[in-house]
Design a protein around this motif. Structure first.
Motif, PDB file in Angstrom:
ATOM      1  N   ARG A  17       0.847  -1.209   0.000  1.00  0.00           N
ATOM      2  CA  ARG A  17       0.000   0.000   0.000  1.00  0.00           C
ATOM      3  C   ARG A  17       0.880   1.256   0.000  1.00  0.00           C
ATOM      4  NH1 ARG A  17      -5.552  -0.534   1.288  1.00  0.00           N
ATOM      5  NH2 ARG A  17      -6.180  -2.700   1.598  1.00  0.00           N
ATOM      6  N   GLU A  18       1.900   1.206   0.790  1.00  0.00           N
ATOM      7  CA  GLU A  18       2.864   2.311   0.834  1.00  0.00           C
ATOM      8  C   GLU A  18       3.492   2.512  -0.561  1.00  0.00           C
ATOM      9  OE1 GLU A  18       3.616   3.930   3.745  1.00  0.00           O
ATOM     10  OE2 GLU A  18       5.202   5.205   2.913  1.00  0.00           O
ATOM     11  N   MET A  20       2.277   1.675  -3.474  1.00  0.00           N
ATOM     12  CA  MET A  20       1.272   2.257  -4.380  1.00  0.00           C
ATOM     13  C   MET A  20       1.197   3.761  -4.179  1.00  0.00           C
ATOM     14  SD  MET A  20      -2.133  -0.106  -4.546  1.00  0.00           S
ATOM     15  CE  MET A  20      -2.219  -0.650  -2.840  1.00  0.00           C
ATOM     16  N   TYR A  21       1.171   4.114  -2.909  1.00  0.00           N
ATOM     17  CA  TYR A  21       1.022   5.532  -2.557  1.00  0.00           C
ATOM     18  C   TYR A  21       2.148   6.368  -3.155  1.00  0.00           C
ATOM     19  CZ  TYR A  21       0.354   9.687   0.293  1.00  0.00           C
ATOM     20  OH  TYR A  21       0.148  10.967   0.702  1.00  0.00           O
ATOM     21  N   PRO A 204      -1.998  -6.983  -5.319  1.00  0.00           N
ATOM     22  CA  PRO A 204      -3.453  -6.896  -5.539  1.00  0.00           C
ATOM     23  C   PRO A 204      -3.876  -7.321  -6.945  1.00  0.00           C
ATOM     24  CG  PRO A 204      -2.471  -4.695  -5.408  1.00  0.00           C
ATOM     25  CD  PRO A 204      -1.394  -5.663  -5.012  1.00  0.00           C
ATOM     26  N   ILE A 205      -3.047  -7.049  -7.938  1.00  0.00           N
ATOM     27  CA  ILE A 205      -3.431  -7.234  -9.346  1.00  0.00           C
ATOM     28  C   ILE A 205      -2.189  -7.549 -10.165  1.00  0.00           C
ATOM     29  CG2 ILE A 205      -4.173  -6.018 -11.438  1.00  0.00           C
ATOM     30  CD1 ILE A 205      -5.892  -4.212  -9.591  1.00  0.00           C
ATOM     31  N   GLN A 232      -1.338   4.774 -16.044  1.00  0.00           N
ATOM     32  CA  GLN A 232      -0.384   4.961 -14.940  1.00  0.00           C
ATOM     33  C   GLN A 232      -0.293   3.656 -14.144  1.00  0.00           C
ATOM     34  OE1 GLN A 232      -2.623   7.408 -15.902  1.00  0.00           O
ATOM     35  NE2 GLN A 232      -0.938   8.401 -16.985  1.00  0.00           N
ATOM     36  N   ILE A 236      -0.005  -0.130  -9.804  1.00  0.00           N
ATOM     37  CA  ILE A 236      -0.145  -1.547  -9.437  1.00  0.00           C
ATOM     38  C   ILE A 236       1.140  -2.334  -9.677  1.00  0.00           C
ATOM     39  CG2 ILE A 236      -2.635  -1.805  -9.416  1.00  0.00           C
ATOM     40  CD1 ILE A 236      -2.592  -2.632 -12.317  1.00  0.00           C
TER      41      ILE A 236
ATOM     42  N   PRO D  12      -2.295  10.358 -11.091  1.00  0.00           N
ATOM     43  CA  PRO D  12      -3.242  10.375  -9.978  1.00  0.00           C
ATOM     44  C   PRO D  12      -2.946  11.537  -9.028  1.00  0.00           C
ATOM     45  CG  PRO D  12      -1.732   8.481  -9.841  1.00  0.00           C
ATOM     46  CD  PRO D  12      -1.551   9.103 -11.182  1.00  0.00           C
ATOM     47  N   ARG D  17      -4.053   8.992  -4.555  1.00  0.00           N
ATOM     48  CA  ARG D  17      -3.018   8.143  -3.949  1.00  0.00           C
ATOM     49  C   ARG D  17      -3.418   7.758  -2.523  1.00  0.00           C
ATOM     50  NH1 ARG D  17       2.149   7.946  -6.457  1.00  0.00           N
ATOM     51  NH2 ARG D  17       2.183   9.083  -8.429  1.00  0.00           N
ATOM     52  N   GLU D  18      -3.914   8.710  -1.823  1.00  0.00           N
ATOM     53  CA  GLU D  18      -4.405   8.449  -0.469  1.00  0.00           C
ATOM     54  C   GLU D  18      -5.513   7.381  -0.500  1.00  0.00           C
ATOM     55  OE1 GLU D  18      -3.256  10.220   2.198  1.00  0.00           O
ATOM     56  OE2 GLU D  18      -4.635   9.394   3.704  1.00  0.00           O
ATOM     57  N   MET D  20      -6.040   5.069  -2.754  1.00  0.00           N
ATOM     58  CA  MET D  20      -5.443   3.756  -3.041  1.00  0.00           C
ATOM     59  C   MET D  20      -4.882   3.151  -1.768  1.00  0.00           C
ATOM     60  SD  MET D  20      -3.279   3.855  -6.564  1.00  0.00           S
ATOM     61  CE  MET D  20      -2.631   5.534  -6.500  1.00  0.00           C
ATOM     62  N   TYR D  21      -4.174   4.009  -1.039  1.00  0.00           N
ATOM     63  CA  TYR D  21      -3.507   3.556   0.173  1.00  0.00           C
ATOM     64  C   TYR D  21      -4.507   2.957   1.162  1.00  0.00           C
ATOM     65  CZ  TYR D  21      -0.521   3.649   4.307  1.00  0.00           C
ATOM     66  OH  TYR D  21       0.198   3.294   5.398  1.00  0.00           O
ATOM     67  N   ALA D  23      -7.668   1.970   0.489  1.00  0.00           N
ATOM     68  CA  ALA D  23      -8.793   1.253  -0.143  1.00  0.00           C
ATOM     69  C   ALA D  23      -9.154  -0.037   0.580  1.00  0.00           C
ATOM     70  CB  ALA D  23      -8.452   0.942  -1.604  1.00  0.00           C
ATOM     71  N   GLU D  24     -10.436  -0.188   0.810  1.00  0.00           N
ATOM     72  CA  GLU D  24     -10.969  -1.452   1.300  1.00  0.00           C
ATOM     73  C   GLU D  24     -11.056  -2.383   0.089  1.00  0.00           C
ATOM     74  OE1 GLU D  24     -15.007  -2.890   3.714  1.00  0.00           O
ATOM     75  OE2 GLU D  24     -14.882  -0.898   2.816  1.00  0.00           O
ATOM     76  N   THR D 235      -8.055  -1.314  -5.135  1.00  0.00           N
ATOM     77  CA  THR D 235      -6.884  -0.426  -5.166  1.00  0.00           C
ATOM     78  C   THR D 235      -6.953   0.571  -6.317  1.00  0.00           C
ATOM     79  OG1 THR D 235      -5.736  -2.178  -6.373  1.00  0.00           O
ATOM     80  CG2 THR D 235      -5.295  -2.019  -4.012  1.00  0.00           C
ATOM     81  N   ILE D 236      -7.479   0.136  -7.455  1.00  0.00           N
ATOM     82  CA  ILE D 236      -7.598   1.105  -8.552  1.00  0.00           C
ATOM     83  C   ILE D 236      -9.005   1.660  -8.705  1.00  0.00           C
ATOM     84  CG2 ILE D 236      -5.535   0.564  -9.889  1.00  0.00           C
ATOM     85  CD1 ILE D 236      -7.101  -1.410 -11.541  1.00  0.00           C
TER      86      ILE D 236
END
Ligand SMILES: [Ca+2]
Ligand SMILES: [Ca+2]
Ligand SMILES: [Ca+2]
Ligand SMILES: [Ca+2]
Ligand SMILES: [Ca+2]
Ligand SMILES: [Ca+2]
Lengths: 338, 338, 338, 338
Positions: A17-18, A20-21, A204-205, A232, A236, D12, D17-18, D20-21, D23-24, D235-236
């Protein structure tokens, strides 16, 4: 709920997650996303191939491989319970126009002599054999490892007949870790390979296909046609990089958990483990419980454990990062209670 | 030269040539050829179906059936040595975009329970089962008759799952004559059927597909796309009419000849008849002669008899109208001499 | 009834029927039919190509050409009213998986500069241009002759971009006879060509495709997949031989008749000939009669003349062997009476 | 570098970005990802359709629409410069087996009467018209808005002939914002629609297709075959939700910037704006500069501005979120300097 349905259910880790961010991104249709390029380069190195390409799923990677290797009117040889044949919606015939010819496997391994006999000759009545597909580990054979020896023998037959080989290596990392060897031990015996980042590795993907440069150039165009040319994509690809660099070795834990699970289930009256547990999959025949697989799964779900049906009387359990050793033991308690 | 390669080598009889000469014709793309309409009507009656369509070959008839019954992304169940799978160049995947799923047969008969297990469910990963194909008689099983009982059981499974059945009846006339029953005994258990006029029945060119009216309407359009929409087709439909009305019953002679041939070959050292000779095909394992099938065929050809290879060590002999009982006996002498 | 719907309605001549009756035949799937081989050799010579193949229809010949030249994902450039695009059921997209890109023609001739602009580059978003198709004479342009000059210019553009050219020459004989030149004058500017035997030449069934040896070898296999691999095909090749050797020159009569017809129609109030009558087709705008084309055709049919609609207000008349000069004059009388 | 190549290059935002970070997520193949479901529900509401589906790209959404609406052998009507025809690699013919029939547009709008004439009838020679595609805004027409009136007229023709309509609305948000109306103003005149999240709205990846429930069910399966069935897709989808809820209205800025750019370019000697600037795209003919589009682009790139070629002498500039008003002015200075 302890979810043992599939290693696909793994959720991205905090580090992912970090990543991705913070991901550095660009427009990958213009080949300007630096993160996905780093991922593709790392993957091509690990897989021992000239080049690699990020794709959105294992199915997409396999479809692209068939579209790139074959043309319509060809025949593809593949194991009779393989994912490409069994679980991809008949897409290789729908999109690539190829006929599937299945070979029965023994724990996922096809007999090279049977493959040789199945390769078509020059007769006007017959399709041309365009591709041989191997799956390693083999999902429906219970995560069975296809040995490098078997892959070598198939590759030699294929090469002798000038037929390319594609490896559906969705869970190739499991095979390598369980065999205590590198991915290249296996991928040296295939022209192209697909590996998944979103199963045991927890991304995730996404998946990767790798092969010769020319193959990847053509694959990139087929990916575009399938709608897999993204923008972009670094967002992922970033967790994918973590998956490749940090998450491979820990698969041995999943394999250990699967062995614990199999042993525990083996001692339950009416349940029988029907596969050799090479990696992270346990197949259980529940007919001794006088239940269908779906009935068993429903009871199990009520008890707090999820699994999937693998036929009328067989249930599949898959271990993965999101299930701890303690949860495996809890799951065994629930299974015992049915 | 005694030509036992195939019953396709039959040449038109004098009556057929006469019929071609006199044929009343019209432009069949405008549905104005009276002779082909008479042929199609006779065929639909004999086959017990609402309507029928003349096509240029068995392969074309089978392809049209698949194109009409299925859509791309479907899966077709068929016997693993069936003509549609083995000898049609992978065309059903190339043109109709369907995946082939093969079922092993016993003397050409598929087990209805295996078919039922192979019919796909509603899962998003799986192709929809679009068609089941039966072949009768079954060529690669040695002209084996698929019993009406077996066809009935398969048809019941199919109907229960709302999947249509197509019968590749290229040699259905042989099955009917050898079983001493009508074609309808078999065709009652299929939605659509293809029969060949140019094999045992001796017509120079052509097959028939038959089925419901709506099916034939759609089939006519797929025939056009395949390039099978012809003009003054009465010229070849005329011998087809003779084939249907005058040439069916005499197939019993071919069956008799095949039994003589099989008995004779059975007594030769090093040769073994490997099929039950239900109709006009004899399959012989020549490995006892320390010869491959191709080596055996070449020696036989030098001696004046033609046959075809049916695998590394198996040779196929097919009896037909253009080979007399005396020629069968001569052929046996030659075979004995190898 | 005077049938001016199409030159496809021509019926086999007495000589053709005689030839069918006497035809030497063999099984052409084994390449053993001597008559079809003679036909294919004569055709390849006349067309100036290395080899030729008998097919059952113009549509089949064109489809085989596309299947052999292209692969799925390619784009084909062709005239916007061409037969392959307009009248073949979308088969080139259904079977060969190619996208059609149409170019507007002027009397059937495409502008080579427009073709050059339409040839795709190397962009990942774009299909590869796999084939350019020319039609000569051009049916929907009213049997218009595409000049050798135009064909040459297109061929040069194609060659410069390494794109092959296929000629749909269903009525190429008309173009050659009307231009008083040989077929080769046109076919030198195409890689492959299809010509029909069953239109103006009067054969009951069949077309020819011609091209390089390697092309024909591959075409033979695609023909088999389409169901065009026939058995005793000499029966229909025999009239084809007569068509090629005896029926070409007389096409000038049909052209003469078309001119008479056009002149006569031109002097009728409310009717307007809308094409230059290069060969055997006359297109007539009937809107001056306050009738749709279908209404006009119905009235005409009641009077004893058949024609076909070519759009809401245009009617096509086609002259051919089975309509004599006297019948043309009778037809004019009927047309006048509407 | 000021990147005016495409609005796809948008990166993004911090909020995305936040998202994504945080995301459930869940496994969307099991339909268990809550974020993507929220996105699909919001999209279906905004688009006025029963259901919606997340896909990985506009191309994938369009391909799925064609695969779901049509079957092989159908013909699709679409504008001659439309994205589906021009920029999707011929995929609709390769995968869905449909023939493309193009209609020339006027600023992206097709004439409903021409569409009606192009719809095929019941003739055995003709493909069935399976779908009409509209593109709004129309990219190659310079981001032109197709008016709701035009869409209505086309929809009425389509409905009268029972042919469905699909809207490639990759930039439909631009059309709505520039027209100061809701998306539904347009989508009421189409059966299904695809909209992109990764262009002007700035999401890193993804598009939406929307339509009737039954359509989406079938679309979901075709998405799986194309490899677009993903796992932790939340995530996306999370940035996609921000794109839909927060980024639409600000498109008016991009339109304003495009107008500034167009005005500025219009006053440069040798450059001519060739489109009406309805939204965020400016097409410029550079031939007055005695440069090809590629030469112009190279010079421009050296000066610090990126654009893309839209033909031999036309250059496309696209404004978007990542280019500020000040950058537009800088770009104009650079353009002036060439
Ligand atoms: Ca995962
Ligand atoms: Ca857990
Ligand atoms: Ca025959
Ligand atoms: Ca004719
Ligand atoms: Ca006459
Ligand atoms: Ca973007």
């Amino acid at each position: 709920m302890i979810d043992l349905r599939s290693d696909t259910v793994t959720k991205p880790t905090a580090a992912m997650r970090e990543a991705m961010y913070r991901a550095e991104v660009g427009d990958d249709v213009y080949k300007e996303d630096p993160t996905v390029r780093r991922l593709e380069e790392l993957a091509s190195q690990m897989l021992g191939k000239e080049d690699a390409l990020f794709v959105t799923s294992g199915t997409q990677g396999n479809q692209i491989a068939v579209l790139t290797h074959c043309r319509s009117g060809n025949e593809v040889l593949l194991e009779q319970d393989s994912h490409i044949f069994y679980y991809e919606g008949g897409a290789i015939s729908a999109f690539a126009g190829v006929q599937t010819r299945t070979i029965p496997g023994n724990k996922g391994e096809m007999d090279p002599r049977q493959i040789e006999l199945a390769i078509r000759g020059n007769d006007i009545h017959e399709p041309e054999t365009g591709l041989i597909c191997v799956e390693n580990t083999h999902n429906r054979a219970g995560g069975a490892i296809v040995s490098a020896e078997n892959m070598k023998a198939i590759f030699e037959v294929a090469t002798a007949h000038a037929v390319p080989v594609h490896l559906d290596g969705a869970r190739l990392f499991n095979a390598a870790v369980a065999s205590n060897c590198s991915l290249k031990e296996f991928t040296q015996y295939t022209d192209t390979v697909q590996v998944c980042l979103s199963k045991g590795l927890g991304a995730p993907i996404g998946s990767i296909i790798a092969g010769p440069k020319e193959f990847i150039t053509s694959a990139r165009k087929w990916r575009k046609r399938l709608g897999g040319g993204l923008r972009q994509v670094g967002t992922i690809a970033a967790p994918g990089l973590i998956a490749l660099s940090e998450m491979v070795d820990r698969l041995s834990e999943d394999h250990h958990h699967a062995k614990i699970l199999a042993e525990g289930i083996g001692s339950v009256n009416g349940l029988e483990v029907v596969n050799t547990v090479d990696t992270n999959i346990v197949l259980v025949d529940v007919s001794g419980k006088k239940l269908t697989s779906n009935e068993f799964i429903e009871k199990l779900s009520d008890a707090g454990v999820k699994a999937v049906s693998f036929g009328p009387s067989v249930v599949r359990f898959t271990t993965h990062y999101d299930v701890s050793k303690q949860e495996i033991e809890e799951a065994l308690t629930f299974i015992n209670s049915i």
